[in-house]
Design a protein around this motif. Structure first.
Motif, mmCIF file in Angstrom:
data_model
loop_
_atom_site.group_PDB
_atom_site.id
_atom_site.type_symbol
_atom_site.label_atom_id
_atom_site.label_comp_id
_atom_site.label_asym_id
_atom_site.label_seq_id
_atom_site.Cartn_x
_atom_site.Cartn_y
_atom_site.Cartn_z
ATOM 1 N N PRO A 150 0.811 -1.216 0.000
ATOM 2 C CA PRO A 150 0.000 0.000 0.000
ATOM 3 C C PRO A 150 0.848 1.271 0.000
ATOM 4 O O PRO A 150 0.539 2.221 -0.723
ATOM 5 C CB PRO A 150 -0.806 -0.118 1.295
ATOM 6 N N THR A 151 1.931 1.267 0.769
ATOM 7 C CA THR A 151 2.748 2.471 0.834
ATOM 8 C C THR A 151 3.304 2.838 -0.535
ATOM 9 O O THR A 151 3.196 3.992 -0.965
ATOM 10 C CB THR A 151 3.912 2.260 1.815
ATOM 11 N N PHE A 152 3.873 1.846 -1.225
ATOM 12 C CA PHE A 152 4.515 2.165 -2.496
ATOM 13 C C PHE A 152 3.533 2.190 -3.656
ATOM 14 O O PHE A 152 3.918 2.448 -4.791
ATOM 15 C CB PHE A 152 5.669 1.204 -2.767
ATOM 16 N N SER A 153 2.261 1.870 -3.399
ATOM 17 C CA SER A 153 1.247 2.045 -4.430
ATOM 18 C C SER A 153 0.401 3.281 -4.129
ATOM 19 O O SER A 153 -0.472 3.629 -4.914
ATOM 20 C CB SER A 153 0.328 0.825 -4.494
ATOM 21 N N LYS A 154 0.634 3.894 -2.972
ATOM 22 C CA LYS A 154 -0.149 5.037 -2.507
ATOM 23 C C LYS A 154 -1.645 4.748 -2.488
ATOM 24 O O LYS A 154 -2.477 5.601 -2.784
ATOM 25 C CB LYS A 154 0.134 6.266 -3.380
ATOM 26 N N LYS A 155 -1.962 3.524 -2.163
ATOM 27 C CA LYS A 155 -3.375 3.143 -2.082
ATOM 28 C C LYS A 155 -3.586 2.378 -0.779
ATOM 29 O O LYS A 155 -2.678 1.727 -0.287
ATOM 30 C CB LYS A 155 -3.746 2.219 -3.248
ATOM 31 N N PRO A 156 -4.790 2.451 -0.228
ATOM 32 C CA PRO A 156 -5.042 1.609 0.948
ATOM 33 C C PRO A 156 -5.045 0.142 0.550
ATOM 34 O O PRO A 156 -5.265 -0.187 -0.620
ATOM 35 C CB PRO A 156 -6.425 2.048 1.426
ATOM 36 N N LEU A 157 -4.829 -0.738 1.503
ATOM 37 C CA LEU A 157 -4.878 -2.166 1.225
ATOM 38 C C LEU A 157 -6.264 -2.519 0.696
ATOM 39 O O LEU A 157 -7.279 -2.140 1.273
ATOM 40 C CB LEU A 157 -4.590 -2.961 2.500
ATOM 41 N N PHE A 158 -6.277 -3.253 -0.413
ATOM 42 C CA PHE A 158 -7.542 -3.652 -1.021
ATOM 43 C C PHE A 158 -8.190 -4.726 -0.150
ATOM 44 O O PHE A 158 -7.587 -5.750 0.155
ATOM 45 C CB PHE A 158 -7.264 -4.198 -2.415
ATOM 46 N N GLY A 159 -9.425 -4.488 0.261
ATOM 47 C CA GLY A 159 -10.168 -5.507 1.016
ATOM 48 C C GLY A 159 -9.554 -5.831 2.363
ATOM 49 O O GLY A 159 -9.353 -6.993 2.703
ATOM 50 N N TYR A 160 -9.268 -4.777 3.143
ATOM 51 C CA TYR A 160 -8.668 -4.985 4.462
ATOM 52 C C TYR A 160 -9.355 -6.079 5.287
ATOM 53 O O TYR A 160 -8.679 -6.983 5.795
ATOM 54 C CB TYR A 160 -8.645 -3.643 5.209
ATOM 55 N N PRO A 161 -10.689 -6.048 5.426
ATOM 56 C CA PRO A 161 -11.307 -7.084 6.288
ATOM 57 C C PRO A 161 -11.052 -8.488 5.781
ATOM 58 O O PRO A 161 -10.843 -9.413 6.570
ATOM 59 C CB PRO A 161 -12.802 -6.758 6.226
ATOM 60 N N VAL A 162 -11.031 -8.648 4.454
ATOM 61 C CA VAL A 162 -10.821 -9.990 3.896
ATOM 62 C C VAL A 162 -9.387 -10.454 4.149
ATOM 63 O O VAL A 162 -9.145 -11.625 4.445
ATOM 64 C CB VAL A 162 -11.133 -9.993 2.387
ATOM 65 N N VAL A 163 -8.449 -9.512 4.046
ATOM 66 C CA VAL A 163 -7.048 -9.875 4.295
ATOM 67 C C VAL A 163 -6.870 -10.293 5.760
ATOM 68 O O VAL A 163 -6.205 -11.290 6.055
ATOM 69 C CB VAL A 163 -6.109 -8.711 3.930
ATOM 70 N N VAL A 164 -7.503 -9.552 6.664
ATOM 71 C CA VAL A 164 -7.438 -9.934 8.077
ATOM 72 C C VAL A 164 -8.051 -11.309 8.268
ATOM 73 O O VAL A 164 -7.444 -12.215 8.848
ATOM 74 C CB VAL A 164 -8.197 -8.902 8.951
ATOM 75 N N LEU A 165 -9.252 -11.462 7.724
ATOM 76 C CA LEU A 165 -9.978 -12.709 7.924
ATOM 77 C C LEU A 165 -9.194 -13.885 7.346
ATOM 78 O O LEU A 165 -9.065 -14.935 7.984
ATOM 79 C CB LEU A 165 -11.353 -12.619 7.257
ATOM 80 N N SER A 166 -8.623 -13.700 6.154
ATOM 81 C CA SER A 166 -7.904 -14.830 5.558
ATOM 82 C C SER A 166 -6.690 -15.189 6.414
ATOM 83 O O SER A 166 -6.365 -16.369 6.558
ATOM 84 C CB SER A 166 -7.510 -14.520 4.113
ATOM 85 N N GLY A 167 -6.048 -14.180 7.016
ATOM 86 C CA GLY A 167 -4.928 -14.481 7.910
ATOM 87 C C GLY A 167 -5.380 -15.302 9.106
ATOM 88 O O GLY A 167 -4.728 -16.277 9.497
ATOM 89 N N VAL A 168 -6.525 -14.931 9.666
ATOM 90 C CA VAL A 168 -7.039 -15.671 10.817
ATOM 91 C C VAL A 168 -7.421 -17.087 10.402
ATOM 92 O O VAL A 168 -7.129 -18.061 11.106
ATOM 93 C CB VAL A 168 -8.244 -14.922 11.428
ATOM 94 N N VAL A 169 -8.044 -17.195 9.216
ATOM 95 C CA VAL A 169 -8.456 -18.523 8.736
ATOM 96 C C VAL A 169 -7.229 -19.404 8.495
ATOM 97 O O VAL A 169 -7.211 -20.583 8.861
ATOM 98 C CB VAL A 169 -9.306 -18.386 7.449
ATOM 99 N N ILE A 170 -6.183 -18.808 7.910
ATOM 100 C CA ILE A 170 -4.955 -19.588 7.689
ATOM 101 C C ILE A 170 -4.421 -20.081 9.040
ATOM 102 O O ILE A 170 -4.074 -21.255 9.197
ATOM 103 C CB ILE A 170 -3.887 -18.744 6.969
ATOM 104 N N GLY A 171 -4.383 -19.175 10.021
ATOM 105 C CA GLY A 171 -3.900 -19.554 11.349
ATOM 106 C C GLY A 171 -4.721 -20.683 11.940
ATOM 107 O O GLY A 171 -4.189 -21.604 12.562
ATOM 108 N N PHE A 172 -6.036 -20.627 11.718
ATOM 109 C CA PHE A 172 -6.907 -21.657 12.287
ATOM 110 C C PHE A 172 -6.758 -22.970 11.532
ATOM 111 O O PHE A 172 -6.577 -24.035 12.129
ATOM 112 C CB PHE A 172 -8.361 -21.160 12.220
ATOM 113 N N MET A 173 -6.776 -22.876 10.193
ATOM 114 C CA MET A 173 -6.708 -24.113 9.404
ATOM 115 C C MET A 173 -5.334 -24.760 9.484
ATOM 116 O O MET A 173 -5.193 -25.951 9.199
ATOM 117 C CB MET A 173 -7.076 -23.825 7.950
#
Lengths: 355, 617, 266
Positions: free
Chosen positions: B270-293
């Motif tokens: 995001p910093t070097f694209s000057k854009k916010p992270l696309f789909g922040y909630p999904v990225v968080v959720l997928s990280g949690v799901v990976i941790g769980f699975m």
């Protein structure tokens, strides 16, 4: 901008073509242990599955790479650019790229599960069953006796099987974990102490195939190999009949001297067995009843010639470092008991006569 | 009142300041430097491996030394390099990213580092004390039992892993509490930076996974020291029990290594694209799901041990399923760049390299997830290729990206971009030349962990290529070292926000002051600093608006000797236990335990801040 | 830039003159309002669950897999272990009372209850030491006429060869040096290995807890335990209750499953 994009993309195509070339130079069926040159239904089903997943993976890889590089090249910053639009997400798009990979994975999962079950269950449970046992660092193979059901035929490091027939192999281990793998005939299954596994194999062409221990099992793991010798049914049955006989009593005086040494001062008998001999009943080392008939020695490491055998007996470390024979046998551990040249010749003559 | 035996350390600079520091930034740097040195030592071990395999039938090292080399290479890279390199970033950045002045338990943090250092030194010292461990980083029973492994190498391996486990646990507890409890006002969970989120998930994985390996190691240790029967085959012991325990730990461990990497990438892009992270909630959720699975797939390391077709099918499918949240992350990262304004700094190049290589590693992972076809790949170089694409192409590339990204924050100087790009190019090319041919070798039947191979096997070409790749890779790492040293000494000065970045750590000077934030900030969104810069949503509280009571000044915990001493005790008793069979070993281990007990006791009675200054409250 | 430098200097000055609370962490602002140390304790207990979970899993995997005796049914005495279990459960109650007392500011009540908790913990440990000793010195005694009647355990039956001509009762099996050969040690079999490891680690947890409780008890005489600092007691109590709960699981899985017929055989 667009033009540049196209130019770079064509370069990219060249790179991809090069990568594919590499992939195919990687498939070299002529090599001894290549998984691309299958000679049995188990290995073939595994290769078919591999290709299926491989092309799915290539599709995903190409798609993602194109998206990645296109994005990076198209949206490079030029000086004076204003801040881009602050897009926070797009729900439909995100749902789409959750569902599409899931579908691709289902495409991969279904044949996977089918193949797992096919390869796990022997199509002919009552077919010939061989016991294979892993030792540090060699393989022991035990066949049912062709005539007497309560007796066994034991050999080592060379697994003879009849062509075009299902053979079941029970896998066990004497010490640590080993793994039984014949790349051209079937994928590996581990040999775990206290946990007997079974594998079924079938070869559809006669010949000699490489096998190897695939689980790290100690210092000589790299040199724990075996061969699978696929024969016609007649050849196989003839071979088994010979193997079931006791070791030959050679009349050659040198061989007799070797036998006396083997069963006497050299103390080979404590670990090795020769059927028919009253003295040589050891079971920690390979059974040598028909040693002379084997093509290789030291667990598939070198060819079984008289010269190699002499080298092996004289200095096992030069052929295979770390063997238990070299570690424990007194002819190697006790300098006073080491073998003389003539004693080695006698032992070579005796062992070569056991065919 | 105070029960301190030693008076409080007060050195602001010099060696004692570093030894007694409890400043999370200094500890972060200590972690980073130590981990980098360990990374180099693991690289040297890899060098011997690649030299030995460069041509067939070489005798550069003996088979015994070769076993020690690959065991130490794996153990070093996982436990002494990648994990602590992640810990270095956790330490340095988490308080800065969540708007805190330090972690929740600063002394525990110091204890974690010194314990880690002790474990690392202990493991590495085995090379000079009669031989390193030689049973692989996975140490499959029963090859680790005294019957097959009478030397002390395995004892060093067991005990240093236990000590490293204590260090990791201490750090993980600390970060869980810090992230839950020390977020600045307004920073709700769903406004936390992704790196903080991934640290949080990683820490939870750590505290749940490490006890399992602790128990497994205790079992092997008891077998070796006291003659128990856990893995005694003769008494009915099951070698597979070790594998289950090891991989129940070992698979979450894989995510412990990769989730921080995914977090770093989600900061850099995001910093070097000057854009916010696309789909922040999904990225968080997928990280949690990976941790769980990550807990439901351990047996995919055991497809060939004979668990039966049902278990293999279940674990094949769960393993494939874990590719979905991983893929989602990758797609979201690419979408973040889409329509962005991308500047290809070295850090960003590393991040893009990460995506490219991690996709390859992920896809070869899907290939092994198919248990039936894995029967041909398991324990071959195909697996070696896969794991290096994930751990080198994944974790190390991301850590490289993180180094270039946060270096100016940590040192106040920018790294040289020209050297940086050369460094990236060499590492990227070297990495592919080294590890891509291993795919071919694996499919061509070359097993792992063999110290040599015959010249007629057809493995000569690709092994030689791979060894050449090592040289390119090593040259790339050498340039990284040059760049780091040069930049620390005379790099261009960096201001607080050299990249026009988005999160709170960039809102202060570089390097940050010891107390981090003069005022505890107030957070209004996911990218608080960006919002302050662009939208005028100030993070500076209106007087009295934050939870921090300014009338008391800035509370900073004070340095302490006890964490260092407690770690020292563990280190000493670790050596004692290795030689437990001798009476000296017993005495040394008791002395070590006593040091730790005294230190922990004194620590728990030592106030966080010196009471002499605080009686007025 | 100059301004920033000024800030740094100001910060350093503030640092030197830091006005601090004596026990900063107890009263500090936290995002959730939960205390750091309490959160840490919960995280630790979660982690410890995995520790005991792995040990219990190992025990269960090896349950019934021992090749030689003695087996659980030869050794366990449910009445005796029930008593020690009861004592440990009661100690949890007195721990609650100790915490309640300190919350009310009753230092005297606190001392009484914390000491009784510690004493009950020590009682439990004494039972455990006794039990370990008994198991290690277990002897087989049976009447030879009972052999083959189904009244003897499998372990006793395995010594039926001792019933030779003229022997009517077997009174312990000893080697030539008089050492008892029928005791249970960690080396004897899988049951001994897993049993002593699991209960031993639980015992170590109890021992740590007792040291902690006694430390609090003695610290209270030096003014270290006060109503304002009830958290110190709260944390010890959390730990103590956890150790207690783990014992309930161990008692069920190891002792009850091990002895009563009808419980799941692995």
């Amino acid at each position: 901008m667009w033009l540049m994009g196209y130019r770079i993309q064509s370069k990219y195509v060249v790179v991809m073509a090069f990568l594919f070339l590499l992939v195919f130079t990687g498939c070299t069926p002529s090599h001894h242990m290549s998984t691309f040159d299958t000679h049995g239904p188990v290995a073939r089903s595994q290769l078919v599955l591999f290709y299926w997943i491989f092309w799915a993976a290539v599709f995903v890889f190409v798609t993602v790479s194109i998206a990645l590089f296109y994005t990076v090249l198209k949206y490079r910053r030029r000086s004076g650019d204003p801040d881009p639009p602050q897009i926070h997400g797009h729900t439909k798009l995100e749902i789409a790229w959750t569902i599409i990979p899931s579908i691709i994975l289902i495409v991969v999962a279904v044949p996977t599960v089918i193949t797992i079950f096919d390869n796990a269950n022997s199509p002919e449970p009552s077919a010939l069953t061989i016991e294979a046992k892993g030792h540090q660092w060699w393989f022991e193979f035990t066949y049912p006796h062709p005539e007497e059901p309560d007796k066994k035929v034991v050999t080592a490091n060379e697994l003879h099987i009849p062509v075009d027939e299902v053979v079941n192999v029970n896998l066990e281990s004497k010490d640590v974990i080993h793994s039984f793998w014949i790349p051209k005939i079937a994928g590996k299954v581990d040999m775990v102490p206290n946990h007997t596994n079974t594998i079924w194999i079938k070869a559809d062409e006669t010949g000699e195939y490489y096998g190897q221990c695939a689980e790290f099992c100690g210092v000589a793991h790299a040199k724990m190999k075996f061969r699978v010798i696929v024969q016609t049914k007649e050849q196989f049955e003839a071979w088994l009949k010979v193997q079931a006989l006791p070791g030959l009593e050679s009349a050659d005086p040198l061989a007799v001297e070797g036998r006396n040494l083997f069963e006497g001062d050299a103390r080979c008998w404590t670990c090795h067995k020769v059927e028919g001999s009253k003295r040589s009943r050891g079971t920690t080392g390979p059974n040598l009843t028909h040693f002379g008939s084997r093509n290789h020695l030291a667990a598939g490491v070198i060819e079984n010639t008289q010269d190699n055998l002499r080298k092996w007996i004289q200095d096992p470390e030069s052929i295979k470092q770390g063997t238990i024979m070299y570690r424990d046998a007194q002819v190697y551990t006790d300098p006073d008991k080491s073998l003389t040249e003539s004693q080695v010749s006698a032992l070579v003559a005796y062992l070569a006569s056991l065919d | 009142m105070t029960t301190s035996i030693l008076s409080r350390p007060i050195h602001p600079t010099g060696l004692w300041a570093w030894l007694t520091t409890i400043d999370h930034k200094r500890i972060g740097i200590l972690y980073g430097v130590t981990a980098f040195i360990m990374f180099l030592s693991g690289g040297i071990e890899a060098m011997y491996i690649r030299l030995q395999l460069a041509a067939p039938e070489q005798e550069l090292v003996s088979p015994e030394i070769y076993s020690q080399l690959f065991t130490m290479h794996g153990t070093t890279m996982i436990f002494l390099a990648i994990m602590p390199m992640g810990a270095a970033f956790f330490n340095y950045l988490i308080p800065l990213q969540i708007g805190a002045r330090d972690v929740a338990f600063p002394r525990l943090n110091a204890f974690s580092y010194w314990t880690f250092l002790g474990g690392a030194v202990m493991l590495k010292s085995s090379w000079f004390l009669g031989g390193a461990p030689n049973a692989g980083w996975f140490g499959y029973a029963p090859i680790t039992s005294s019957a097959y492994n009478p030397g002390h190498g395995i004892d060093f391996w067991i005990l240093s892993l236990q000590i490293l486990g204590i260090a990791s646990l201490a750090a993980a507890f600390n970060f869980i509490v810090t992230i839950i409890n020390l977020r600045a006002p307004g920073m709700s969970l769903m406004r936390m930076p992704i790196f903080t989120w991934m640290t949080f998930v990683t820490s939870i994985l750590l505290i749940l996974a490490f006890p399992v390996i602790t128990v497994a190691l205790i079992e092997v240790m008891f077998d070796r020291f006291f003659g128990t029967n856990f893995f005694n085959v003769g008494a009915g012991g099951q070698p597979l029990l070790w594998q289950h325990l090891f991989w129940v730990f070992g698979h979450p461990e894989v995510y412990i290594l990769i989730l921080p990497a995914l977090g770093i990438i989600a900061e850099v892009i995001p910093t070097f694209s000057k854009k916010p992270l696309f789909g922040y909630p999904v990225v968080v959720l997928s990280g949690v799901v990976i941790g769980f699975m990550g807990w439901m797939v351990w047996s995919h390391h055991m497809f060939t041990v004979g668990l039966g077709p049902v278990a293999n099918s279940v674990f094949a499918v769960t393993t494939m399923a874990i590719a979905v949240p991983t893929g989602v992350k990758i797609f979201n990262y690419i979408a973040t760049m889409w329509k962005g304004s991308i500047s290809l700094t070295t850090s960003m190049l590393y991040a893009i390299g990460f995506i490219f290589l991690f996709v390859i590693g992920g896809l070869s992972g899907v290939m092994h997830s198919s248990a039936a076809s894995d029967a041909q790949q398991q324990d071959t170089y195909f697996i070696v290729a896969h794991l290096h694409y994930v751990l080198f192409g994944g974790s190390i590339m991301a850590l490289g990206s993180g180094i270039y990204y946060w270096f100016p924050k940590m040192t106040g100087r920018l790294m040289d971009e020209k050297l940086g790009k050369l460094n990236f190019l060499l590492v990227f090319i070297g990495m592919n030349v080294t590890f891509f041919p291993m795919h071919f070798l694996g499919l061509d039947g070359m097993p792992r962990r063999i110290y040599t191979y015959d010249s007629d096997m057809g493995w000569n070409l690709w092994n030689a290529v791979s060894s050449v790749g090592y040289l390119i890779l090593a040259l790339g790492v050498l340039i990284l070292i040059v760049n780091i040293i040069w930049s620390v000494l005379s790099g261009e000065k960096a201001d607080g926000d050299p990249w026009d970045a988005r999160t709170l750590e960039w809102s202060m000077s570089s390097p940050p002051p010891e107390y981090n934030f003069e005022h505890i900030p107030i957070v209004h969104g996911i990218d608080p600093y960006w919002e302050q810069k662009r939208e005028g949503l100030s993070t500076v509280p209106i007087s009295g608006g934050s939870g921090d009571d300014d009338s008391h000044g800035i509370h900073l915990p004070q340095p302490s000797y006890w964490p260092l001493l407690a770690s020292l005790g563990l280190f000493v008793s670790g050596y004692g236990l290795v030689y437990l069979s001798s009476s000296i070993g017993l005495v040394v281990s008791i002395i070590g335990a006593a040091i730790t007990m005294v230190a922990v006791y004194a620590w728990s009675f030592e106030p966080v801040n010196d009471p002499d200054e605080g009686e007025g409250h | 830039m100059i301004q920033m430098k000024a800030k740094v200097i100001k910060g350093a000055r503030i640092l030197q003159e830091a006005v601090t609370t004596q026990h900063g962490t107890d009263h500090e602002y936290t995002t959730t309002g939960l205390n750091h140390r309490k959160l840490l304790m919960w995280a630790f207990l979660g982690s410890d669950c995995m520790f005991f979970g792995s040990l219990i899993a190992t025990y269960m995997v090896y349950y019934g897999k021992s090749k030689v005796g003695p087996f659980p049914e030869d050794l366990f005495s449910i009445p005796i272990t029930s008593v020690s279990t009861f004592v440990l459960l009661m100690s949890s109650m007195s721990m609650v009372l100790a915490y309640a007392a300190i919350r009310k500011g009753s230092l005297k009540g606190f001392r009484v209850w914390i000491l009784s908790t510690a004493l009950m913990g020590m009682t439990f440990l004494a039972f455990q030491v006794f039990e370990f000793y008994e198991f290690a010195n277990h002897e087989v005694h049976f009447d030879c006429s009972q052999v083959g009647t189904g009244n003897l355990s499998a372990f006793e039956e395995s010594f039926q060869n001792e019933c030779i001509e003229g022997v009517t009762t077997v009174d312990g099996i000893h080697d030539s040096d008089g050492n008892n050969l029928t005791g249970l040690t960690p080396k004897t079999n899988l049951f001994g290995t897993t049993f002593f490891t699991l209960t031993g680690f639980h015992g170590a947890h109890v021992t740590l807890g007792v040291i902690w409780l006694l430390s609090l008890f003695f610290y209270s005489f030096r003014g270290g335990v006060t109503r304002e600092r009830d958290l110190d007691v709260d944390l010890a109590a959390l730990y103590w209750h956890f150790v207690d709960i783990v014992w309930i699981v161990i008692f069920t899985v190891v002792y009850l499953f091990g002895v009563f017929p009808g419980f799941p055989e692995s």
